[in-house]
Motif scaffolding. Structure first.
Motif, short mmCIF file in Angstrom:
data_model
loop_
_atom_site.label_atom_id
_atom_site.label_comp_id
_atom_site.label_asym_id
_atom_site.label_seq_id
_atom_site.Cartn_x
_atom_site.Cartn_y
_atom_site.Cartn_z
N LEU A 138 0.84 -1.21 0.00
CA LEU A 138 0.00 0.00 0.00
C LEU A 138 0.87 1.25 0.00
O LEU A 138 1.80 1.36 0.81
CB LEU A 138 -0.88 -0.02 1.27
CG LEU A 138 -1.96 1.04 1.38
CD1 LEU A 138 -3.04 0.80 0.32
CD2 LEU A 138 -2.59 1.01 2.77
N ASP A 139 0.56 2.21 -0.88
CA ASP A 139 1.26 3.50 -0.86
C ASP A 139 0.45 4.43 0.03
O ASP A 139 -0.37 5.23 -0.45
CB ASP A 139 1.38 4.03 -2.30
CG ASP A 139 2.30 5.24 -2.37
OD1 ASP A 139 2.57 5.84 -1.30
OD2 ASP A 139 2.74 5.59 -3.48
N LEU A 140 0.68 4.32 1.33
CA LEU A 140 -0.14 5.06 2.30
C LEU A 140 -0.06 6.58 2.11
O LEU A 140 -1.11 7.24 2.08
CB LEU A 140 0.23 4.64 3.73
CG LEU A 140 -0.62 5.27 4.82
CD1 LEU A 140 -2.08 4.84 4.72
CD2 LEU A 140 -0.07 4.95 6.20
N LEU A 143 -2.20 7.55 -0.78
CA LEU A 143 -3.63 7.36 -0.49
C LEU A 143 -4.15 8.48 0.42
O LEU A 143 -5.21 9.06 0.17
CB LEU A 143 -3.84 5.98 0.16
CG LEU A 143 -5.26 5.57 0.50
CD1 LEU A 143 -6.16 5.63 -0.73
CD2 LEU A 143 -5.29 4.16 1.09
N LEU A 144 -3.35 8.84 1.44
CA LEU A 144 -3.77 9.91 2.35
C LEU A 144 -3.84 11.25 1.62
O LEU A 144 -4.76 12.04 1.85
CB LEU A 144 -2.82 9.99 3.55
CG LEU A 144 -2.85 8.78 4.50
CD1 LEU A 144 -1.79 8.91 5.59
CD2 LEU A 144 -4.23 8.59 5.13
N LEU A 157 -11.03 -0.82 0.66
CA LEU A 157 -9.73 -1.45 0.89
C LEU A 157 -9.97 -2.95 1.00
O LEU A 157 -10.51 -3.42 2.01
CB LEU A 157 -9.12 -0.94 2.20
CG LEU A 157 -8.64 0.51 2.22
CD1 LEU A 157 -8.41 0.96 3.66
CD2 LEU A 157 -7.35 0.66 1.42
N ASN A 159 -8.73 -6.35 1.90
CA ASN A 159 -7.61 -6.83 2.71
C ASN A 159 -7.88 -8.26 3.18
O ASN A 159 -8.75 -8.47 4.01
CB ASN A 159 -7.43 -5.92 3.94
CG ASN A 159 -6.03 -6.00 4.49
OD1 ASN A 159 -5.08 -6.26 3.75
ND2 ASN A 159 -5.89 -5.80 5.80
N PHE A 168 -2.56 -5.48 4.00
CA PHE A 168 -2.29 -4.11 4.45
C PHE A 168 -2.32 -4.09 5.98
O PHE A 168 -3.25 -4.62 6.60
CB PHE A 168 -3.35 -3.15 3.90
CG PHE A 168 -3.48 -3.18 2.38
CD1 PHE A 168 -2.36 -3.37 1.57
CD2 PHE A 168 -4.73 -3.03 1.77
CE1 PHE A 168 -2.48 -3.39 0.18
CE2 PHE A 168 -4.85 -3.06 0.39
CZ PHE A 168 -3.73 -3.24 -0.42
N ASP A 172 -2.05 0.98 9.16
CA ASP A 172 -2.29 1.77 7.94
C ASP A 172 -3.79 1.96 7.71
O ASP A 172 -4.25 3.05 7.36
CB ASP A 172 -1.67 1.09 6.71
CG ASP A 172 -0.15 1.12 6.74
OD1 ASP A 172 0.41 1.72 7.69
OD2 ASP A 172 0.48 0.54 5.84
N GLN A 175 -5.07 4.61 9.95
CA GLN A 175 -4.75 5.98 9.48
C GLN A 175 -5.73 6.42 8.39
O GLN A 175 -6.15 7.58 8.36
CB GLN A 175 -3.33 6.02 8.93
CG GLN A 175 -2.28 5.99 10.02
CD GLN A 175 -0.98 6.62 9.54
OE1 GLN A 175 -0.97 7.70 8.97
NE2 GLN A 175 0.12 5.92 9.77
N VAL A 176 -6.09 5.48 7.51
CA VAL A 176 -7.04 5.81 6.44
C VAL A 176 -8.42 6.12 7.05
O VAL A 176 -9.07 7.11 6.69
CB VAL A 176 -7.14 4.66 5.41
CG1 VAL A 176 -8.21 4.97 4.36
CG2 VAL A 176 -5.79 4.42 4.74
#
Ligand SMILES: Cc1ncc(COP(=O)(O)O)c(C=O)c1O
Length: 360
Positions: A138-140, A143-144, A157, A159, A168, A172, A175-176
């Motif tokens: 995941l490119d956190l 994404l954020l 997401l 998962n 993931f 993370d 945070q999303v």
């Protein structure tokens, strides 16, 4: 222009129907199904159970018994309920339809399950895909940043993720969810949860914008078409309004209620499949021209020298996998393979070895 072409929306005209290849006489490793059928004794008991179902009556619209059993068996936190879908495909569509205000956006990391983008498009929402990193993690930060920019109504997401198998980290996801707290819902799609190391289900009480979605398909009941999702009562009540009435038919409801009383059998099958996943990964690691990405699901994504050629050679050996090589740049020359029984996995590895030799 024909009448139908004049009246159908351009985005529908531009789409092709969901393609399912013919799998007759094939070793079927393309759709992440559980390869184990029901034991004979259980089939007979299920048949007797279904014979009692009143086919002349509509389902009981509350689905109370089935919902209670699902909550009890699948770790839905106390005080939370579930909403049922005709497969989780239908739940994804319901989420999009309910949240499709003009200009609303859906975000998901890509490549991922195609129905997030398709359902968003059909509901009239904008879909923004945020590419995974080259190692399919995941490119956190990206994404954020996209959440900040687009303020999406929904983030999906998966998962573990399909078709990558990536897992993931829970931190993370949190945070999303927190970044979305003042703009939209985060749907954590746990379709492959029976094979995965964790779940967000127990964390539902902490986050008012979290939806946890699951399916019975990968556990072994793909033919039943049953998905469920849990979230706060307020969210479920609104999404329920776009649910087609009686969307779960009486045979599915009765079969699921019956099968839920035999869950240890399916849990044991999932454990076996996880063991077979390790065996398959070990066998793949002996093939120098193949790269297998780590997977926490019941399938493995592999990169081969030429996915088109290898896919066709596997077909000649009567092995059907999924060629995802053209789905996204990150998946160039990738094939997705369901983890199956020891026998079928061996057939696949033997055929793959032969295919690699033939395309040298
Ligand atoms: C991540 C994910 N979600 C949902 C689904 C849909 O599952 P079903 O409609 O069978 O419940 C799939 C199917 O492959 C999937 O990969």
């Amino acid at each position: 222009m024909s009448l139908i072409k004049k009246i159908v929306r351009p985005e529908v005209l531009a789409q092709s129907s969901y393609y399912v290849p013919d799998s007759k006489n094939m070793v079927k490793l393309d759709a992440m199904e559980n390869p184990y059928g029901l034991p004979e004794s259980l089939r007979a008991a299920l048949g007797a159970h279904l014979a009692q179902v009143a086919l002349n009556r509509y389902p009981v619209p509350s689905y109370r018994t089935l919902k209670q059993k699902i909550c009890q068996h699948f770790g839905v936190p106390s005080g939370f309920d579930v909403l049922l879908g005709n497969g989780s495909d239908e739940l994804i569509s319901m989420m999009s339809v309910a949240c499709a205000k003009p200009g609303a956006t859906v975000i998901a990391p890509i490549p991922t399950f195609v129905m997030y983008a398709i359902s968003a498009q059909f509901a009239g929402m904008q879909f923004v895909g945020i590419p995974l990193r080259a190692d399919l993690s995941l490119d956190l930060p990206a994404l954020l940043a996209a959440i900040k920019q687009h303020r999406p109504a929904l983030v999906f997401l998966a998962n573990p993720n399909n078709p990558t198998g990536s897992w993931f980290a829970e931190e993370d996801l949190v945070q999303v969810i927190q970044a979305m707290s003042d703009c939209g819902l985060v749907v954590v799609d746990e379709a492959y949860q029976p094979f995965a190391p964790g779940t967000m289900m127990s964390r539902l009480p902490e986050f008012s914008n979290l939806v946890v979605m699951r399916t019975a398909s990968k556990l072994g009941w793909a033919g039943l078409r049953l998905g469920y999702m849990s979230a706060s009562g307020e969210i479920l009540a609104e999404i329920d309004k776009v649910r087609p009435p009686y969307n779960i038919n009486v045979l599915t409801a009765a079969a699921a209620e019956f099968l839920l009383d035999h869950l240890p059998l399916f849990d044991a099958q999932a454990t076996q499949i996880c063991e077979q996943r390790s065996e398959l990964m070990a066998a793949l690691s002996n093939l120098p021209s193949v790269h297998a990405f780590p997977s926490q699901a019941n399938f493995v994504l592999i990169r081969v020298p030429n996915s088109e050629q290898i896919f066709n050679k596997l077909l000649e050996h009567k092995i059907l996998v999924k060629n995802v090589g053209k789905m996204h740049d990150l998946l160039k020359d990738c094939l997705r393979v369901t983890v199956s029984t020891p026998d079928e996995n061996r057939l696949f590895i033997d055929a793959l070895k032969a295919a690699l030799k033939q395309t040298d």
